[in-house]
Write a protein that holds these residues in place. Structure first.
Motif, PDB file in Angstrom:
ATOM      1  N   TRP A 157       1.163  -1.384   0.424  1.00  0.00           N
ATOM      2  CA  TRP A 157      -0.190   0.298  -0.050  1.00  0.00           C
ATOM      3  C   TRP A 157       0.622   1.539  -0.182  1.00  0.00           C
ATOM      4  O   TRP A 157       1.979   1.234  -0.062  1.00  0.00           O
ATOM      5  CB  TRP A 157      -1.014   0.123   1.222  1.00  0.00           C
ATOM      6  N   LEU A 170      -1.626  12.215  -7.793  1.00  0.00           N
ATOM      7  CA  LEU A 170      -2.177  11.762  -8.694  1.00  0.00           C
ATOM      8  C   LEU A 170      -1.031  11.176  -9.727  1.00  0.00           C
ATOM      9  O   LEU A 170      -1.719   9.450 -10.113  1.00  0.00           O
ATOM     10  CB  LEU A 170      -2.937  13.007  -9.387  1.00  0.00           C
ATOM     11  N   TYR A 172       1.947   9.347  -8.542  1.00  0.00           N
ATOM     12  CA  TYR A 172       1.248   8.256  -7.672  1.00  0.00           C
ATOM     13  C   TYR A 172       0.058   7.094  -7.551  1.00  0.00           C
ATOM     14  O   TYR A 172       0.758   6.419  -8.186  1.00  0.00           O
ATOM     15  CB  TYR A 172       1.746   8.108  -6.471  1.00  0.00           C
ATOM     16  N   ILE A 173      -0.355   7.760  -8.033  1.00  0.00           N
ATOM     17  CA  ILE A 173      -1.632   6.682  -7.929  1.00  0.00           C
ATOM     18  C   ILE A 173      -2.181   6.208  -9.359  1.00  0.00           C
ATOM     19  O   ILE A 173      -2.390   5.260  -9.784  1.00  0.00           O
ATOM     20  CB  ILE A 173      -3.216   8.028  -7.737  1.00  0.00           C
ATOM     21  N   SER A 174      -1.755   6.736 -10.469  1.00  0.00           N
ATOM     22  CA  SER A 174      -1.772   6.736 -12.418  1.00  0.00           C
ATOM     23  C   SER A 174      -1.052   5.283 -12.185  1.00  0.00           C
ATOM     24  O   SER A 174      -1.450   4.522 -12.837  1.00  0.00           O
ATOM     25  CB  SER A 174      -1.725   7.377 -12.720  1.00  0.00           C
ATOM     26  N   ALA A 176       0.302   3.221  -9.514  1.00  0.00           N
ATOM     27  CA  ALA A 176       0.625   2.204  -8.649  1.00  0.00           C
ATOM     28  C   ALA A 176       0.245   0.356  -9.133  1.00  0.00           C
ATOM     29  O   ALA A 176       1.053  -0.093  -8.255  1.00  0.00           O
ATOM     30  CB  ALA A 176      -0.543   2.559  -7.784  1.00  0.00           C
ATOM     31  N   VAL A 184      -4.068   2.146  -1.918  1.00  0.00           N
ATOM     32  CA  VAL A 184      -3.658   3.702  -1.226  1.00  0.00           C
ATOM     33  C   VAL A 184      -5.043   4.340  -0.412  1.00  0.00           C
ATOM     34  O   VAL A 184      -5.659   4.434  -0.370  1.00  0.00           O
ATOM     35  CB  VAL A 184      -3.842   3.977  -3.077  1.00  0.00           C
ATOM     36  N   ILE A 186      -4.798   8.327   1.208  1.00  0.00           N
ATOM     37  CA  ILE A 186      -5.137   9.596   0.401  1.00  0.00           C
ATOM     38  C   ILE A 186      -5.622  10.425   1.505  1.00  0.00           C
ATOM     39  O   ILE A 186      -6.910  10.210   2.399  1.00  0.00           O
ATOM     40  CB  ILE A 186      -5.674  10.122  -0.694  1.00  0.00           C
ATOM     41  N   ALA A 205      -8.479  12.137  -7.254  1.00  0.00           N
ATOM     42  CA  ALA A 205      -7.826  11.284  -6.965  1.00  0.00           C
ATOM     43  C   ALA A 205      -9.172  10.202  -6.896  1.00  0.00           C
ATOM     44  O   ALA A 205      -8.743   8.598  -7.493  1.00  0.00           O
ATOM     45  CB  ALA A 205      -7.229  11.583  -5.656  1.00  0.00           C
ATOM     46  N   GLU A 206     -10.124  10.278  -6.282  1.00  0.00           N
ATOM     47  CA  GLU A 206     -11.578   9.195  -6.147  1.00  0.00           C
ATOM     48  C   GLU A 206     -11.506   8.543  -7.378  1.00  0.00           C
ATOM     49  O   GLU A 206     -12.061   7.442  -8.242  1.00  0.00           O
ATOM     50  CB  GLU A 206     -12.451   9.376  -5.398  1.00  0.00           C
ATOM     51  N   CYS A 209      -8.475   6.807  -8.864  1.00  0.00           N
ATOM     52  CA  CYS A 209      -8.568   5.415  -8.488  1.00  0.00           C
ATOM     53  C   CYS A 209      -9.917   4.283  -8.688  1.00  0.00           C
ATOM     54  O   CYS A 209      -9.581   3.792  -9.452  1.00  0.00           O
ATOM     55  CB  CYS A 209      -9.019   5.352  -7.194  1.00  0.00           C
ATOM     56  N   TYR A 216      -9.033   1.630  -2.665  1.00  0.00           N
ATOM     57  CA  TYR A 216      -8.213   3.466  -2.159  1.00  0.00           C
ATOM     58  C   TYR A 216      -9.301   3.636  -0.881  1.00  0.00           C
ATOM     59  O   TYR A 216     -10.474   2.853  -0.258  1.00  0.00           O
ATOM     60  CB  TYR A 216      -8.521   4.391  -3.039  1.00  0.00           C
TER      61      TYR A 216
END
Length: 228
Positions: A157, A170, A172-174, A176, A184, A186, A205-206, A209, A216
């Motif tokens: 995680w 954003l 980093y989320i993309s 992951a 993740v 946040i 961000a939501e 995800c 998330y």
């Protein structure tokens, strides 16, 4: 020493039911760190005098046996880092072994590198890293690479809390799922001024995800901004 395994309160409660802090300080010097004030310690000493808490292994063993703590997910750590960079972290390994021997699982969160202990982890454990946006691109990639390795043994995680740079968060989320990240978490920067539009960022961000299909969790303080 008070029993080292405890139930976190407030915002920390969102991370887990139980927690354990192994070290007296942390060398990572995050400017937003709450630990020195919570522990009533001088900030400079907290960041420069880092050692295992005296008797932490034996105190943990006694508590596990006396309270028969088993089947719990225990967070490592809140007021320190379980892998303080530049220090001997063999005590962390001893603590993980103890917790596992008593039928518990660990949820690790670090800015360091815990690869030496991946052999202790299994599919009920979680290994995570904090990426707040202050790290260099090279450092971020190196930290993400540890998750790729950790994923061979455990769940992985990323804690994006606090977010200091919304665009990097954003990104980093993309990335992951490329690094086999399972989840993740946040959260916004609290108690410090920020130019980030939290409502806009939280919704972006939501949506991201959901679009890439990664699990998330949005911390309550950020969720409130999104719903305002």
């Amino acid at each position: 020493m008070k029993p080292p395994i405890y139930e976190p309160k407030g915002k920390a409660k969102e991370y887990g039911d139980l927690a354990l802090n192994i070290y007296t300080g942390c060398p990572h010097r995050c400017y937003y760190c709450f630990a020195p004030s919570v522990l009533h310690r001088d900030k400079e000493k907290f960041h420069s005098e880092v050692a295992p808490r005296e008797g932490i292994v034996e105190a943990t063993r006694k508590q596990l046996e006396a309270e028969k703590i088993t089947g719990k997910l225990i967070h490592l750590c809140f007021t320190c880092d379980p892998y303080p960079t530049g220090y001997d972290t063999s005590v962390t390994r001893e603590i993980i072994k103890l917790l596992k021997e008593h039928g518990n699982h660990v949820q690790i969160l670090t800015k360091g590198n815990g690869h030496r202990d991946f052999d202790l982890l299994d599919g009920e454990d979680w290994y995570g890293i904090t990426l707040d946006g202050s790290e260099s691109a090279a450092k971020a990639v190196a930290m993400l690479d540890t998750l790729r390795t950790a994923a061979l043994d455990a769940n992985t995680w990323i804690s994006l809390e606090p977010v200091l740079d919304d665009r990097r968060a954003l990104t980093y989320i993309s990335l992951a799922k490329d690094f086999f990240v399972n989840k993740v978490k946040i959260g916004k920067l609290n108690y410090y001024k920020s130019d980030i539009d939290w409502k806009k960022f939280g919704n972006e961000a939501e949506e991201l995800c959901q679009r890439i299909g990664i699990d998330y969790y949005i911390k309550d303080s950020l969720r409130k901004e999104m719903e305002a």
